[in-house]
Design a protein around this motif. Structure first.
Motif, PDB file in Angstrom:
ATOM      1  N   LYS A  36      -0.908  -3.935  -3.523  1.00  0.00           N
ATOM      2  CA  LYS A  36      -1.767  -4.744  -2.672  1.00  0.00           C
ATOM      3  C   LYS A  36      -2.265  -3.868  -1.513  1.00  0.00           C
ATOM      4  O   LYS A  36      -1.621  -3.780  -0.466  1.00  0.00           O
ATOM      5  CB  LYS A  36      -1.005  -5.967  -2.141  1.00  0.00           C
ATOM      6  N   PHE A  37      -3.384  -3.237  -1.725  1.00  0.00           N
ATOM      7  CA  PHE A  37      -3.967  -2.411  -0.667  1.00  0.00           C
ATOM      8  C   PHE A  37      -4.768  -3.293   0.284  1.00  0.00           C
ATOM      9  O   PHE A  37      -5.529  -4.154  -0.150  1.00  0.00           O
ATOM     10  CB  PHE A  37      -4.896  -1.346  -1.265  1.00  0.00           C
ATOM     11  N   ARG A  38      -4.641  -3.018   1.571  1.00  0.00           N
ATOM     12  CA  ARG A  38      -5.430  -3.753   2.562  1.00  0.00           C
ATOM     13  C   ARG A  38      -6.722  -3.019   2.906  1.00  0.00           C
ATOM     14  O   ARG A  38      -7.716  -3.647   3.248  1.00  0.00           O
ATOM     15  CB  ARG A  38      -4.598  -3.979   3.822  1.00  0.00           C
ATOM     16  N   GLN A  39      -6.686  -1.689   2.847  1.00  0.00           N
ATOM     17  CA  GLN A  39      -7.881  -0.917   3.199  1.00  0.00           C
ATOM     18  C   GLN A  39      -8.030   0.278   2.266  1.00  0.00           C
ATOM     19  O   GLN A  39      -7.167   1.153   2.224  1.00  0.00           O
ATOM     20  CB  GLN A  39      -7.804  -0.415   4.635  1.00  0.00           C
ATOM     21  N   ILE A  40      -9.117   0.292   1.520  1.00  0.00           N
ATOM     22  CA  ILE A  40      -9.466   1.422   0.671  1.00  0.00           C
ATOM     23  C   ILE A  40     -10.640   2.151   1.303  1.00  0.00           C
ATOM     24  O   ILE A  40     -11.615   1.521   1.732  1.00  0.00           O
ATOM     25  CB  ILE A  40      -9.853   0.968  -0.753  1.00  0.00           C
ATOM     26  N   ASP A  68      -4.804   2.484   3.416  1.00  0.00           N
ATOM     27  CA  ASP A  68      -3.717   2.428   2.427  1.00  0.00           C
ATOM     28  C   ASP A  68      -4.015   3.313   1.221  1.00  0.00           C
ATOM     29  O   ASP A  68      -3.097   3.870   0.620  1.00  0.00           O
ATOM     30  CB  ASP A  68      -3.523   0.989   1.932  1.00  0.00           C
ATOM     31  N   PHE A  69      -5.286   3.389   0.854  1.00  0.00           N
ATOM     32  CA  PHE A  69      -5.692   4.126  -0.344  1.00  0.00           C
ATOM     33  C   PHE A  69      -6.932   4.940  -0.003  1.00  0.00           C
ATOM     34  O   PHE A  69      -7.988   4.374   0.296  1.00  0.00           O
ATOM     35  CB  PHE A  69      -5.957   3.150  -1.493  1.00  0.00           C
ATOM     36  N   ASN A  89      -1.959   4.827   6.660  1.00  0.00           N
ATOM     37  CA  ASN A  89      -0.977   3.842   7.084  1.00  0.00           C
ATOM     38  C   ASN A  89       0.424   4.449   7.072  1.00  0.00           C
ATOM     39  O   ASN A  89       0.887   4.927   6.026  1.00  0.00           O
ATOM     40  CB  ASN A  89      -1.031   2.623   6.155  1.00  0.00           C
ATOM     41  N   PHE A  94       1.012   4.845   1.830  1.00  0.00           N
ATOM     42  CA  PHE A  94      -0.368   5.175   1.482  1.00  0.00           C
ATOM     43  C   PHE A  94      -0.408   5.884   0.142  1.00  0.00           C
ATOM     44  O   PHE A  94       0.610   6.393  -0.350  1.00  0.00           O
ATOM     45  CB  PHE A  94      -1.006   6.074   2.549  1.00  0.00           C
ATOM     46  N   PHE A 100       4.248   2.657  -1.530  1.00  0.00           N
ATOM     47  CA  PHE A 100       3.433   3.072  -2.670  1.00  0.00           C
ATOM     48  C   PHE A 100       3.947   4.358  -3.330  1.00  0.00           C
ATOM     49  O   PHE A 100       3.246   4.963  -4.126  1.00  0.00           O
ATOM     50  CB  PHE A 100       1.980   3.286  -2.218  1.00  0.00           C
TER      51      PHE A 100
END
Length: 236
Positions: free
Chosen positions: A73-77, A149-150, A177, A181, A230
């Motif tokens: 569950k990534f919050r920000q890519i 995150d990604f 993060n 990450f 992750f």
């Protein structure tokens, strides 16, 4: 000339093969990743309208992004370079498998507009710099408001005197993060991207961040840095 008796096209193919062998890629595994990717896309009910060919994302990268989005569950890519993976991220978002935020950075306006018409998240037009990293992104006016995150590094184009262009992604390492990450470097068989991976590792070590590193090998090489929640992504 290294191959004086051969045509230009053949010399180019042999040069690519030599580069691939030095980078440790395994082109014979491309079909394996294609089958896994096709299977997962069908199971998820996502239309398989992708074209992982030529200079676009290859099947091992499409597999890797797909698996990451299914497992975490990534919050920000943040994605550097628009293309097939941009369309894939959007497809996962439309299926609500991925419900975080995504930002794609692209330097070519025509290509940016072409992809933007097909996806729901924002593509940011960022010019290339003629100084510092030749051909790299000029990030002086770009802001990413949240921790990343990604981070997917697949742009800008890197060749010739601009082989270090993707090193312009280094400022984003400061925004990863701290709780976890994933960083994916595409084309990691190439000299510039291989050196970028070493520089990222040095920065993370200097920050005393625990992380794992893995590689996915097919027609291209993807190097994966993974940390915290992750961490298992390094073994995908």
């Amino acid at each position: 000339m290294p191959y004086p008796q051969l045509t230009w096209s053949t010399r180019k193919q042999l040069t690519r093969l030599g580069s691939a062998l030095r980078g440790g890629v395994r082109p014979e595994l491309e079909a394996v990743y294609q089958r896994i990717f096709d299977r997962d896309i069908e199971r998820l009910g996502i239309g398989n309208d992708f074209y992982p060919v030529s200079s676009a994302a290859n099947y091992s990268l499409m597999y890797l992004v797909s698996r990451l989005l299914q497992n975490f569950k990534f919050r920000q890519i943040v994605e550097l370079g628009a293309g097939q993976t941009t369309l894939l991220i959007d497809a996962f978002k439309k299926k609500t498998i991925f419900d975080g935020s995504a930002t794609t950075i692209e330097h070519d306006k025509n290509w940016k507009d072409f992809i933007q018409e097909r996806v729901g998240h924002e593509l940011k037009l960022v010019p290339l710099s003629s100084s510092h990293y030749v051909g790299g992104y000029d990030l002086t006016s770009l802001e990413i408001s949240s921790k990343i995150d990604f981070l997917l590094i697949d742009g800008p184009p890197a060749s010739g005197t601009g082989y270090l262009s993707r090193h312009s992604a280094l400022p984003f390492v400061e925004q990863l993060n701290e709780n976890g990450f994933v960083v994916v470097i595409d084309d990691a068989e190439r000299r510039g991207e291989s050196e970028l991976a070493k520089r990222i590792a040095d920065i993370l070590h200097s920050k005393h961040i625990d992380f794992r590193v893995g590689d996915v090998l097919a027609a291209k090489r993807q190097t994966v840095f993974a940390s915290g929640v992750f961490e298992s992504a390094a073994f995908f």
